[in-house]
Design a protein around this motif. Structure first.
Motif, PDB file in Angstrom:
ATOM      1  N   GLU A  60      38.650  25.118  49.161  1.00  0.00           N
ATOM      2  CA  GLU A  60      40.215  25.112  49.944  1.00  0.00           C
ATOM      3  C   GLU A  60      40.569  23.755  50.037  1.00  0.00           C
ATOM      4  N   ALA A  61      39.621  22.766  50.051  1.00  0.00           N
ATOM      5  CA  ALA A  61      40.218  21.332  49.956  1.00  0.00           C
ATOM      6  C   ALA A  61      40.738  21.476  48.630  1.00  0.00           C
ATOM      7  N   ALA A  62      40.477  21.461  47.563  1.00  0.00           N
ATOM      8  CA  ALA A  62      40.781  21.373  45.689  1.00  0.00           C
ATOM      9  C   ALA A  62      42.107  22.265  46.130  1.00  0.00           C
ATOM     10  N   GLN A  63      42.037  22.993  46.211  1.00  0.00           N
ATOM     11  CA  GLN A  63      43.118  24.119  46.679  1.00  0.00           C
ATOM     12  C   GLN A  63      44.595  23.230  47.059  1.00  0.00           C
ATOM     13  N   ARG A  64      44.124  22.338  48.037  1.00  0.00           N
ATOM     14  CA  ARG A  64      45.341  21.495  49.075  1.00  0.00           C
ATOM     15  C   ARG A  64      45.479  19.891  48.578  1.00  0.00           C
ATOM     16  N   THR A  65      45.030  19.804  47.212  1.00  0.00           N
ATOM     17  CA  THR A  65      45.275  18.805  46.545  1.00  0.00           C
ATOM     18  C   THR A  65      44.967  18.813  44.971  1.00  0.00           C
ATOM     19  N   SER A  66      44.689  19.301  44.512  1.00  0.00           N
ATOM     20  CA  SER A  66      44.412  19.212  43.468  1.00  0.00           C
ATOM     21  C   SER A  66      45.613  20.587  42.444  1.00  0.00           C
ATOM     22  N   ARG A  67      45.518  20.407  41.370  1.00  0.00           N
ATOM     23  CA  ARG A  67      45.759  21.494  40.594  1.00  0.00           C
ATOM     24  C   ARG A  67      44.841  22.221  39.951  1.00  0.00           C
ATOM     25  N   ALA A  68      44.022  22.520  39.319  1.00  0.00           N
ATOM     26  CA  ALA A  68      43.014  23.156  38.781  1.00  0.00           C
ATOM     27  C   ALA A  68      41.481  22.824  39.222  1.00  0.00           C
ATOM     28  N   ILE A  69      40.907  24.205  39.085  1.00  0.00           N
ATOM     29  CA  ILE A  69      39.338  23.394  39.495  1.00  0.00           C
ATOM     30  C   ILE A  69      38.290  24.063  38.135  1.00  0.00           C
ATOM     31  N   VAL A  70      37.350  23.683  38.220  1.00  0.00           N
ATOM     32  CA  VAL A  70      36.507  23.845  37.074  1.00  0.00           C
ATOM     33  C   VAL A  70      35.384  24.140  37.992  1.00  0.00           C
ATOM     34  N   PRO A 110      46.993  29.400  44.880  1.00  0.00           N
ATOM     35  CA  PRO A 110      47.158  28.464  44.129  1.00  0.00           C
ATOM     36  C   PRO A 110      47.124  27.842  43.181  1.00  0.00           C
ATOM     37  N   ILE A 111      46.004  28.042  42.606  1.00  0.00           N
ATOM     38  CA  ILE A 111      46.044  27.036  41.451  1.00  0.00           C
ATOM     39  C   ILE A 111      45.170  27.425  40.602  1.00  0.00           C
ATOM     40  N   PRO A 112      44.817  27.425  39.343  1.00  0.00           N
ATOM     41  CA  PRO A 112      43.859  28.080  38.520  1.00  0.00           C
ATOM     42  C   PRO A 112      42.441  27.271  38.766  1.00  0.00           C
ATOM     43  N   VAL A 113      41.496  28.729  38.656  1.00  0.00           N
ATOM     44  CA  VAL A 113      40.180  27.935  38.966  1.00  0.00           C
ATOM     45  C   VAL A 113      39.535  28.590  37.164  1.00  0.00           C
ATOM     46  N   PHE A 114      38.467  27.696  36.202  1.00  0.00           N
ATOM     47  CA  PHE A 114      38.093  27.895  35.079  1.00  0.00           C
ATOM     48  C   PHE A 114      36.374  27.838  35.249  1.00  0.00           C
ATOM     49  N   SER A 115      35.786  28.427  34.532  1.00  0.00           N
ATOM     50  CA  SER A 115      33.693  28.231  35.499  1.00  0.00           C
ATOM     51  C   SER A 115      33.152  28.546  33.010  1.00  0.00           C
TER      52      SER A 115
END
Length: 260
Positions: free
Chosen positions: A43-53, A96-101
């Motif tokens: 949730e925090a990353a979706q507010r402040t970043s543009r992608a997640i790993v 709202p942002i892409p998530v990679f694993s």
């Protein structure tokens, strides 16, 4: 930058938030505390970043559900627990942002369900995938019957759950459980590289890719084409799209090249 809890490590690299499952002694089994920490970090990353790993500390991505916590639950507690996982994984998949694993070692049970909720899966060549629920006397509860079955097909999932077999990263790629297989120890770096590339896309395009494509896949052919027209028009008229198209026409943007 970032922070570390007892169960989840958070790092920030540019526009990418890297979330590391941090229970290596338990093969990163997904405890309630870890799921709650993951939910808050996403949730925090979706507010402040543009992608997640999302990756795992130690020798494994995740060996799945923490069975020590699961053993004592009543039926209704089990339902609520499953629905909690559904809510968190849905937020990732339709966010709202892409998530990679980045997958290595065990990608088993709930660990595979978590990976299936990410948009792009990069596997170390030594990763192995399994759904041992049948041998444990339980059933998938983290969305696997929908996400995993749609990725590789019901027949293959049935086989894995009935027999407890594990499959290699190469087989998982052939079955669509992952999109990339890389040499040992390189999954995280590759996932971060891909996430950084996706983070540079137009925000509206990424949102449309993540949220329109899966919904169109569930529609009839005619409905899907109709919705595609509206999504296409909306993304193409954004200021960012107009600037990117102008850069291409003015030869300031690179053309698509042959694969390496």
């Amino acid at each position: 930058m970032g922070e570390t809890s007892d169960v989840l490590r958070v790092e920030i690299e540019g526009d990418v938030a890297i979330l590391t499952l941090n229970r290596p002694a338990k093969r990163n089994a997904l405890s309630d505390a870890l799921i709650d920490a993951l939910a808050a970090a996403v949730e925090a990353a979706q507010r402040t970043s543009r992608a997640i790993v999302i990756c795992g500390a130690g020798e494994h991505f995740s060996a799945g559900l923490d069975l020590a916590e699961h053993a004592g639950r009543s039926a209704i507690e089990g339902v609520h627990h499953s629905r909690r996982w559904h809510a968190i994984f849905d937020r990732m998949e339709h966010g709202p942002i892409p998530v990679f694993s980045a997958l290595h070692g065990a990608v088993v049970g709930g660990g595979l369900e978590l990976a299936a909720a990410t948009h792009v899966r990069v596997a170390d060549e030594g990763a192995f995938f399994a759904l041992p629920e049948g041998t444990r006397g339980i059933f998938v509860g983290g969305g696997g019957s929908v996400r995993v079955a749609r990725l590789m097909g019901v027949a293959r999932m049935t086989d894995m759950m009935l027999t407890g077999r594990s499959v290699s990263a190469a087989q998982a790629e052939a079955w669509n459980l992952c999109q990339y297989v890389v040499p040992g120890g390189e999954a995280r770096a590759k996932a971060v590289e891909l996430a950084q590339k996706a983070a540079g896309n137009a925000e509206m395009s990424n949102y449309a890719i993540l949220n329109a494509l899966p919904r169109i896949a569930d529609m009839s052919r005619g409905d899907g084409l109709f919705v595609e027209s509206f999504v296409s028009a909306m993304t193409a008229t954004s200021p960012e799209a107009e600037e990117r198209l102008r850069a291409f026409l003015d030869k300031r943007a690179a053309k698509v090249g042959r694969p390496q």
